[in-house]
Design a protein around this motif. Structure first.
Motif, PDB file in Angstrom:
ATOM      1  N   MET A   6     -73.129 -68.406 -38.817  1.00  0.00           N
ATOM      2  CA  MET A   6     -71.924 -69.178 -38.542  1.00  0.00           C
ATOM      3  C   MET A   6     -70.678 -68.458 -39.039  1.00  0.00           C
ATOM      4  O   MET A   6     -69.684 -68.316 -38.323  1.00  0.00           O
ATOM      5  CB  MET A   6     -72.034 -70.554 -39.199  1.00  0.00           C
ATOM      6  CG  MET A   6     -70.804 -71.430 -39.022  1.00  0.00           C
ATOM      7  SD  MET A   6     -70.492 -71.859 -37.293  1.00  0.00           S
ATOM      8  CE  MET A   6     -71.851 -73.009 -37.010  1.00  0.00           C
ATOM      9  N   LEU A   7     -70.743 -67.962 -40.278  1.00  0.00           N
ATOM     10  CA  LEU A   7     -69.575 -67.334 -40.876  1.00  0.00           C
ATOM     11  C   LEU A   7     -69.326 -65.931 -40.328  1.00  0.00           C
ATOM     12  O   LEU A   7     -68.200 -65.591 -39.952  1.00  0.00           O
ATOM     13  CB  LEU A   7     -69.744 -67.260 -42.398  1.00  0.00           C
ATOM     14  CG  LEU A   7     -69.660 -68.584 -43.155  1.00  0.00           C
ATOM     15  CD1 LEU A   7     -69.936 -68.350 -44.625  1.00  0.00           C
ATOM     16  CD2 LEU A   7     -68.303 -69.239 -42.984  1.00  0.00           C
ATOM     17  N   ILE A  56     -67.794 -67.499 -35.719  1.00  0.00           N
ATOM     18  CA  ILE A  56     -66.366 -67.784 -35.864  1.00  0.00           C
ATOM     19  C   ILE A  56     -65.498 -66.577 -35.484  1.00  0.00           C
ATOM     20  O   ILE A  56     -64.583 -66.712 -34.661  1.00  0.00           O
ATOM     21  CB  ILE A  56     -66.048 -68.283 -37.289  1.00  0.00           C
ATOM     22  CG1 ILE A  56     -66.754 -69.623 -37.546  1.00  0.00           C
ATOM     23  CG2 ILE A  56     -64.539 -68.424 -37.492  1.00  0.00           C
ATOM     24  CD1 ILE A  56     -66.566 -70.163 -38.943  1.00  0.00           C
ATOM     25  N   TYR A  96     -65.747 -66.109 -31.707  1.00  0.00           N
ATOM     26  CA  TYR A  96     -65.009 -67.117 -30.944  1.00  0.00           C
ATOM     27  C   TYR A  96     -63.506 -66.845 -30.996  1.00  0.00           C
ATOM     28  O   TYR A  96     -62.810 -66.970 -29.974  1.00  0.00           O
ATOM     29  CB  TYR A  96     -65.312 -68.515 -31.492  1.00  0.00           C
ATOM     30  CG  TYR A  96     -64.549 -69.603 -30.794  1.00  0.00           C
ATOM     31  CD1 TYR A  96     -64.940 -70.051 -29.534  1.00  0.00           C
ATOM     32  CD2 TYR A  96     -63.418 -70.163 -31.372  1.00  0.00           C
ATOM     33  CE1 TYR A  96     -64.233 -71.046 -28.873  1.00  0.00           C
ATOM     34  CE2 TYR A  96     -62.698 -71.150 -30.723  1.00  0.00           C
ATOM     35  CZ  TYR A  96     -63.110 -71.591 -29.473  1.00  0.00           C
ATOM     36  OH  TYR A  96     -62.396 -72.564 -28.826  1.00  0.00           O
ATOM     37  N   LEU A  97     -63.000 -66.478 -32.171  1.00  0.00           N
ATOM     38  CA  LEU A  97     -61.561 -66.195 -32.303  1.00  0.00           C
ATOM     39  C   LEU A  97     -61.147 -65.025 -31.425  1.00  0.00           C
ATOM     40  O   LEU A  97     -60.067 -65.033 -30.816  1.00  0.00           O
ATOM     41  CB  LEU A  97     -61.217 -65.906 -33.768  1.00  0.00           C
ATOM     42  CG  LEU A  97     -61.286 -67.094 -34.728  1.00  0.00           C
ATOM     43  CD1 LEU A  97     -61.059 -66.635 -36.163  1.00  0.00           C
ATOM     44  CD2 LEU A  97     -60.274 -68.168 -34.348  1.00  0.00           C
ATOM     45  N   SER A 122     -69.745 -66.012 -28.148  1.00  0.00           N
ATOM     46  CA  SER A 122     -69.162 -65.885 -29.484  1.00  0.00           C
ATOM     47  C   SER A 122     -70.138 -65.205 -30.433  1.00  0.00           C
ATOM     48  O   SER A 122     -69.762 -64.323 -31.221  1.00  0.00           O
ATOM     49  CB  SER A 122     -68.776 -67.258 -30.037  1.00  0.00           C
ATOM     50  OG  SER A 122     -67.784 -67.863 -29.239  1.00  0.00           O
ATOM     51  N   VAL A 180     -64.113 -60.857 -39.973  1.00  0.00           N
ATOM     52  CA  VAL A 180     -62.872 -61.458 -39.493  1.00  0.00           C
ATOM     53  C   VAL A 180     -61.685 -60.507 -39.644  1.00  0.00           C
ATOM     54  O   VAL A 180     -60.649 -60.703 -38.992  1.00  0.00           O
ATOM     55  CB  VAL A 180     -62.597 -62.794 -40.233  1.00  0.00           C
ATOM     56  CG1 VAL A 180     -61.865 -62.579 -41.547  1.00  0.00           C
ATOM     57  CG2 VAL A 180     -61.822 -63.760 -39.346  1.00  0.00           C
TER      58      VAL A 180
END
Length: 205
Positions: free
Chosen positions: A13-14, A18, A21-22, A52, A134
């Motif tokens: 998930m992390l 995420i 998806y971004l 994603s 990220v």
């Protein structure tokens, strides 16, 4: 098995979903902003989740290649974390050779994981993996912001400023969490050895 699946779900998930998806959201904003999708919500959700996840896996792989030497398992920081710990009462000399030090650290890591003494280790690993994945997404948002700056009107300068602060903060946070992880690994391995020998430390620093 439940605990393992929980750690795996958190990690995915992390570190994958995420950031993936971004990045897809930015791609839609830049290239297909005016296209409407004539599909039902369930199909769209499954497709978005799949894309994603795959995009996130690619980002994760690329960042491991790029930042592996910069932000991960630095012999200098591993050594510093061992010396900094106040919970290891009987410290031993670490090898001067970096390869031997890394080998010793990996042994300590697997001792800590096998002993399962501290649930913070997988949580820290998930947080580091997320931040590492990220980072490029934040940078790409920053680099392409001029292309879609009209959408945020007069807040463009503020967006640039905040994004740069977040980018720098993420790099600093990765280093902090990595140092904390190294320290926990040394400490957990130390106490795993104590438990295995059925002894307790006799003196405090």
């Amino acid at each position: 098995m439940t605990s393992l699946l929980g750690k795996s779900s958190l990690y995915d998930m992390l570190a994958c979903i995420i950031p993936g998806y971004l990045l897809l959201l930015l791609a839609k904003l830049l290239f297909v902003a005016d296209i409407s999708w004539e599909i039902d919500n369930v199909s769209f959700a499954i497709g978005a989740f799949t894309l994603s996840y795959l995009t996130g896996l690619l980002i994760k792989w690329l960042m491991e290649k790029v930042l592996n030497d910069l932000l991960r398992n630095s012999p200098t920081r591993i050594r510093k974390a061992y010396k900094k710990s106040s919970c290891i009462f009987e410290k031993t000399s670490l090898p001067d050779n970096e390869d031997e030090l890394i080998k010793l650290y990996y042994i300590a890591y697997y001792k800590a994981i096998k002993g399962n003494l501290n649930s913070s280790i997988p949580i820290l690993e998930a947080q580091i993996a997320f931040l590492r994945s990220v980072l490029p997404v934040i940078f790409i948002y920053l680099a392409t912001s001029y292309c879609w700056s009209a959408k945020i009107e007069h807040g463009y300068c503020m967006f640039i400023f905040v994004t740069i602060i977040i980018l720098i903060g993420c790099i600093a946070l990765i280093r902090h969490l990595q140092d904390k992880l190294h320290q926990l690994v040394w400490e957990d391995a130390y106490y795993a050895d104590l438990i295995a020998k059925s002894i307790t430390p006799t003196n405090n620093p």
